[in-house]
Structures are given as structure tokens and as C-alpha cells.
Motif scaffolding. Structure first.
Motif, PDB file in Angstrom:
ATOM      1  N   UNK B 283      22.177  -7.960  -0.031  1.00  0.00           N
ATOM      2  CA  UNK B 283      22.151  -6.082   0.672  1.00  0.00           C
ATOM      3  C   UNK B 283      22.402  -5.233   0.105  1.00  0.00           C
ATOM      4  N   UNK B 284      21.585  -4.818   0.669  1.00  0.00           N
ATOM      5  CA  UNK B 284      21.115  -2.892   0.262  1.00  0.00           C
ATOM      6  C   UNK B 284      19.081  -2.702  -0.223  1.00  0.00           C
ATOM      7  N   UNK B 285      18.908  -2.119  -0.947  1.00  0.00           N
ATOM      8  CA  UNK B 285      17.743  -1.853  -0.364  1.00  0.00           C
ATOM      9  C   UNK B 285      16.688  -2.822  -1.268  1.00  0.00           C
ATOM     10  N   UNK B 286      15.288  -2.754  -0.135  1.00  0.00           N
ATOM     11  CA  UNK B 286      14.673  -3.628  -1.223  1.00  0.00           C
ATOM     12  C   UNK B 286      13.159  -3.823  -0.547  1.00  0.00           C
ATOM     13  N   UNK B 287      11.928  -4.002  -1.295  1.00  0.00           N
ATOM     14  CA  UNK B 287      10.557  -3.445  -0.653  1.00  0.00           C
ATOM     15  C   UNK B 287      10.076  -5.045  -0.946  1.00  0.00           C
ATOM     16  N   UNK B 288       9.268  -5.012  -0.135  1.00  0.00           N
ATOM     17  CA  UNK B 288       8.955  -5.842   0.045  1.00  0.00           C
ATOM     18  C   UNK B 288       6.613  -4.951   0.059  1.00  0.00           C
ATOM     19  N   UNK B 289       6.049  -5.887  -0.424  1.00  0.00           N
ATOM     20  CA  UNK B 289       4.552  -5.565  -0.925  1.00  0.00           C
ATOM     21  C   UNK B 289       3.084  -6.903  -0.084  1.00  0.00           C
ATOM     22  N   UNK B 290       2.816  -6.654   0.383  1.00  0.00           N
ATOM     23  CA  UNK B 290       2.113  -7.779   0.937  1.00  0.00           C
ATOM     24  C   UNK B 290       0.593  -7.275   0.643  1.00  0.00           C
ATOM     25  N   UNK B 291       0.013  -8.439  -0.141  1.00  0.00           N
ATOM     26  CA  UNK B 291      -1.536  -7.430  -0.527  1.00  0.00           C
ATOM     27  C   UNK B 291      -2.509  -8.205   0.588  1.00  0.00           C
ATOM     28  N   UNK B 292      -3.143  -7.469   1.390  1.00  0.00           N
ATOM     29  CA  UNK B 292      -4.505  -8.113   2.514  1.00  0.00           C
ATOM     30  C   UNK B 292      -5.945  -8.329   1.575  1.00  0.00           C
ATOM     31  N   UNK B 293      -6.733  -8.896   1.494  1.00  0.00           N
ATOM     32  CA  UNK B 293      -8.088  -9.469   0.497  1.00  0.00           C
ATOM     33  C   UNK B 293      -8.960  -8.778   2.027  1.00  0.00           C
ATOM     34  N   UNK B 294      -9.160  -7.748   1.908  1.00  0.00           N
ATOM     35  CA  UNK B 294     -10.175  -7.086   3.137  1.00  0.00           C
ATOM     36  C   UNK B 294     -11.536  -6.550   2.222  1.00  0.00           C
ATOM     37  N   UNK B 295     -11.793  -6.837   1.168  1.00  0.00           N
ATOM     38  CA  UNK B 295     -12.775  -5.890   0.303  1.00  0.00           C
ATOM     39  C   UNK B 295     -13.885  -6.962   0.206  1.00  0.00           C
ATOM     40  N   UNK B 296     -14.428  -7.481   1.310  1.00  0.00           N
ATOM     41  CA  UNK B 296     -15.904  -7.853   1.074  1.00  0.00           C
ATOM     42  C   UNK B 296     -16.574  -7.595  -0.128  1.00  0.00           C
ATOM     43  N   UNK B 297     -16.620  -6.180   0.130  1.00  0.00           N
ATOM     44  CA  UNK B 297     -17.312  -5.441  -0.758  1.00  0.00           C
ATOM     45  C   UNK B 297     -17.237  -5.545  -2.747  1.00  0.00           C
ATOM     46  N   UNK B 298     -15.935  -5.382  -2.646  1.00  0.00           N
ATOM     47  CA  UNK B 298     -15.669  -4.577  -3.678  1.00  0.00           C
ATOM     48  C   UNK B 298     -14.982  -6.458  -4.528  1.00  0.00           C
TER      49      UNK B 298
END
Lengths: 335, 335
Positions: B283-298
Motif C-alpha cells: 500500500x503506497x507508491x512502489x517502482x518496478x524495473x525490468x531489464x531487457x537484454x536487447x544489446x547484442x552488440x555491446x
């Protein structure tokens, strides 16, 4: 280094306190005012001074200043055990719905306060009966429901002896001062108790200034499940770890990941010998405090049958607190 | 772009770097200099600003500023999983003493780097093979021996791809900045990873600024026992909790005692959906971060077979990081 700077700061920059007087100044300069000026207090303060002296040979870096405290009998009174009052309160409610619960002898004894039966149990039998009580009274519910129920109960719960008082008052003033003193000197303070983790978490911040993530106790197996359309944590009727005796160091290793440099426990059942010994095994300075309940007049006087804790204290050169001689004040006076 | 970021770094940001310029000053005032000025960065900073604004409706009190981070694929590269390099190192040593270990097909494949066999395993089969490897390679020893061995290994270990580099350099610079930024704003930062707890504890402070007591991972059952005349913690060959998927929120409840207000995980196996969802249920603010591995070059580009993490992100309105578009720099430049 003499006085920790932070304490001096409190004296000079506090938010609009009373005008300074000689006795107020004295109290501010003494971080442990409820401790008598005995060897015990001097030993504690000498330890804290040496481990916080950066130029000294016994300096302990801030990340290793971990202090673990037992709760029942170390931070608050344990005759009776406060969590058992709450578990009985929940058992009563459960027995109204399921009267067959009363047919179990130990539950009947708890519900009827059958002192004769309960008094006939030895430590392990009583512990076992309590665990069964806790399993019936505190499991098969969500963490959130359970904690709300515990918080509600604690608001009005009364501790019966030596005279009825709010449970919060059954905490020990000298230990509250010790927790604050250690924190002011860079220690992270933890609970490491036989009580259940989520029960203690409902009061740890308010009573002791200890946040929920620094609480270790006996714990239930839990699972993640959908409850009324919302994902939450469910308490299963299965104890995963009884945080007593040699399980305490195991749980300290699990939760903290290092040996504590300060541990406090008490005499009753040998329940703290494990964490006290574990602390002493660290490379570098460490402090072991063992509270002896020897004050029949102001609190209780009780011993261990086999005297194991006091024997271990003697062998390990631990510091033993005589509540009678070392404490000016027993119960909480802090807000 | 194919040049690993690490090569660029050596040229410009060493300890004896160039004199301050306008762009250097600008970098100092930006807490997330390795993040591109995209919506992702703005969304993160807007969240932190609103939850730390005491007068605002979304203020989160400091005790509720708990941030949990997955490790493999979220804070450092996971192709291959770094702990598996260490476990194989220990398996090799063990196999010298006990050659019969090589007769197990998956162990033989690990030891001989049999890409065909290992590539034929699906996620659950590979996880199971890894757990068996870890059990043989990392149990039946004391915590202290184990951690000394891990620390020694990590000193010289090399991460193979995209070009060989010290393992410490395989950590993500933008995430190191994010950890620091959150801490500077009163968040307590935690690891919550499928890696084993005591392995990660050997590097958590140095690599991430996270102390041992804020590390949760897969854990072994442990016991207290006497080892060479000294009481210590012994790692039993039994996994007590696999900290993956829906076991992550269970372990957060166990260790932290509250729902986190910030969680970061990554796309690969759905392993972080549990902790991300748990956070969102507070209950209250929250943040969800999801990293997508989409960088074949680096770095790498990989997906989930069932796309579960990205689907959950879409349904929950989570913030998805495109490594390719949102990160100026992939690998560590911090000391």
C-alpha cells in the motif's frame, strides 16, 4: 577518545528541550543513567570506547559493529512469556470456533491458566507445548492479518507481574539505554530471540528502535499465494527454525553473514550460550553480556537447573549483569 | 556498435583523469550519468523525487525505502553465470580427489565445457544441473573456508564475453549508479538473487556497496559445529531455499519483513516476476524495473520463451530498461 561525539551533540543541539541544568547535563553526559556505577557498566563502556578508537589496536570497523540481543528475559520480562499471552488470546478465539481444541491437555491448561499442570512441565516440555500452541494460534493466516492482530493486541495488553502494567513497560530501561548507546557508537542492533520473528516485528521499532529487517526469531515456513485476489505471504503450520540455543548462531550466519561483536542474552535455559559463544569466536574484539535474574524484590529471581549459562560465562570471562546490583531501575521509563 | 565499453573507459576516466571541464561538472550534478536521457531515466528520477518529498502525497518514510535487486543479469552479466565459474573451479579440485565425480553426465559436461550437451538443456534442466553442481562444489565445508575460497577465486577470475575481463568489470555501470542514487535518497539497497547468499556476500560490499546483512540468495541448510576445536557454521549438502521466482517474495518477507518499494530484475526466465509483483502489492507508491537484454552488440540479446516477464511488465505498467537505448555505457567504469 572519551565521550562519543554524537552524545555531546545531543546535549547541545537538541530540539527545544528544557533549559540546561546541572543534573540534565549530567544525564546527557552519561549514556547509561539507569546502570549503577559498578564494574559491569565500566566494562561495557571501556569495550565500546576501545572498539571505536580508530587509532587503537582494538578498533572495530563500523561494518563489523553488529550487536545481537535476545528478547525474552534480556530486553523484557519473561514470566510469563509475553508472546504466550498473545497466542492464548488467539487460541481463545480459535477455540470458540473449534471447541475440540480444548480437549488437548496443554491447551486446556493454557486456557484455564492451570498453574499446577504447567508448573509440572520441565523447560523442554513447556517449550514444546508453547510451540504447539503457537502453531495452532499463529499459523494458517497471512503475515499481514497476523501482524495487524498482534499490533492490536499489544495496544492494550497487560503484563501481570510484579504489578499489572502495559506490556511496553515490561521492557528493561537499562537495556533500552544500552541499545541506544551502542547505536550512537555505530553499532547495528539486532534482535535474536526465541519469540517468533513477525510477532516481534510489530513492536521492535517502537519499543527498541530496531527496524523489522534486524529481527531474527523462530519462524514459520511461508509461501506466496493469492489471498482475496492479492498476492501475499501465507504462514504455514510448520516451524522452519526454532531460534534457540545452537540454532541462534545458524540464524545469525543466515541473516547477518558475520559473527557479531556484541551479544546480550540471559540466564534461564542456556538459550543464549550459542550466540554468545559464536560471537566470542570472531577474530577481533567481542563482548558477551549475560543477564542474571537475581532481583526477587523488583522483578524475579530464577536460576537454571544445570547452571550452564553462568558456567559458560565463567569459562568465557563473559560479563554477568546482576539486575539487583547493576541496575538502578528495572522497568521502562523511556516514552 | 561492438566495442566493449570497458575499452572506452580506460581512455577517459581513470583516477588521474583529465582536468575538470564543463562536461565533467555536468556529470557530477547528474546522479545517473551512464543513463541516456530517455523516458526510463526520467521515470526513475520522478519516482525518487516524489517519494522523498516530505510534503507530497506520495512520500515514503525512510524505514519503508527498501530496494531489492536481482544480481545475475540485473547487476552483472549472466552468460555464463559467474557463480557457475566458481563452482566449476571447485568441482575441478574435488574431481582430482574423487574422479568418480566425472562420471555424472552434467558434471562431465561442465568440466569439459560441452556446449552441445549444456545447450540441449532447457531452463529448468540447466538450473537443476547447476544446483547439483553447487551442492557438490559448495557444501560440506565451513562458511569461513567457503568464503575465503570464493574471495580468492574472485580476485583473479575472468569473465569471458564479449571480451575477457576481470569479473568485477562485468557489473553494469548504470546499475551501480542507480544503487548509489537510491542510497543517497535514503533507500536501503538489498540483493535478492538466485545466486547463493554466502557467495555473493564475498563481493557485495566491494562491488555494490551492499553489506553482508542485506544479501538474500539461495541458501544451504547449515548447522553449528566444532571444527578444528572452534565452533563455526557448517554448510550441509542440502538446499534450504532456491531463491527464484515465487520464493523471492517469501525470502524478502523473511529477511526484510515488509514489501519493498523499489525492485529491479531482468528478463530471462521469469525469475523476478515474484518480487516485482510483491512490491507492487504494497500500500503506497512502489517502482518496478525490468531489464531487457536487447544489446547484442555491446552485451547480449536474449529472450524468454514464453515472454512472461515482458508480459507481466506490460500488465503491471512496470518500467522496462532497453540496454541498447537506455544505457550509454554497459560495463563498470567505477573503481
Amino acid at each position: 577518545m572519551t565521550l562519543p561525539g554524537i552524545l555531546l551533540v545531543f546535549g547541545s543541539c537538541g530540539p527545544s528541550g528544557p533549559p540546561a541544568t546541572e543534573s540534565a547535563n549530567k544525564a546527557v553526559s552519561d549514556p547509561l543513567p539507569s546502570w549503577s556505577d559498578t564494574a559491569t557498566k565500566k566494562t561495557i563502556m571501556a569495550f565500546v570506547e576501545k572498539v571505536t578508537t580508530a587509532s587503537g589496536p582494538d578498533f572495530v570497523t563500523p561494518e563489523d559493529r553488529i550487536a545481537t540481543f535476545d528478547n525474552d528475559g534480556t530486553l523484557w520480562a519473561e514470566q510469563p512469556i509475553i508472546e504466550s499471552l498473545f497466542a492464548m488470546h488467539r487460541l481463545k478465539t480459535a477455540a470458540e470456533k473449534t471447541p475440540s481444541l480444548k480437549s488437548k491437555q496443554s491447551f486446556k491448561a493454557f486456557l484455564e491458566d492451570d498453574k499446577k499442570y504447567l508448573g509440572s512441565l520441565d523447560h523442554d516440555e513447556l517449550l514444546n507445548a508453547l510451540l504447539q500452541l503457537i502453531m495452532v494460534a499463529e499459523a494458517n493466516t497471512s503475515r499481514e492479518e497476523f501482524q495487524a492482530s498482534a499490533a492490536e493486541f499489544m495496544k492494550t495488553a497487560t503484563y501481570p507481574k510484579p504489578a499489572p502494567m502495559p506490556v511496553k513497560k515490561a521492557t528493561y530501561q537499562p537495556m533500552i539505554e544500552l541499545l541506544e548507546y551502542l547505536r550512537a557508537n555505530g553499532f547495528e542492533t539486532w534482535l535474536c530471540s526465541g519469540g517468533t520473528t513477525d510477532f516481534m516485528r510489530t513492536i521492535s521499532q517502537e519499543y527498541y528502535g530496531i527496524p523489522t529487517q534486524q529481527v531474527m526469531g523462530t519462524r514459520f515456513k511461508q509461501q506466496y499465494k493469492e489471498i482475496n485476489g492479492r498476492l501475499a505471504i501465507w504462514r504455514l503450520p510448520q516451524i522452519e527454525s526454532i531460534n534457540d540455543k545452537y540454532e541462534k548462531p545458524v540464524n545469525i550466519a543466515l541473516n547477518v553473514g558475520k559473527r557479531p561483536s556484541f551479544v546480550a542474552g540471559n540466564v534461564r535455559s542456556g538459550g543464549d550460550i550459542g550466540q554468545l559463544s559464536y560471537s566470542q569466536g570472531r577474530s577481533g574484539p567481542s563482548f558477551q553480556l549475560l543477564i542474571n535474574h537475581d532481583d526477587a524484590g523488583r522483578e524475579f529471581a530464577y536460576q537454571e537447573k544445570d547452571n550452564a549459562s553462568l558456567n559458560a560465562a565463567k569459562a568465557g570471562n563473559w560479563t554477568v549483569v546482576s539486575m539487583k546490583n547493576d541496575w538502578k531501575q528495572i522497568f521502562r521509563t523511556a516514552p
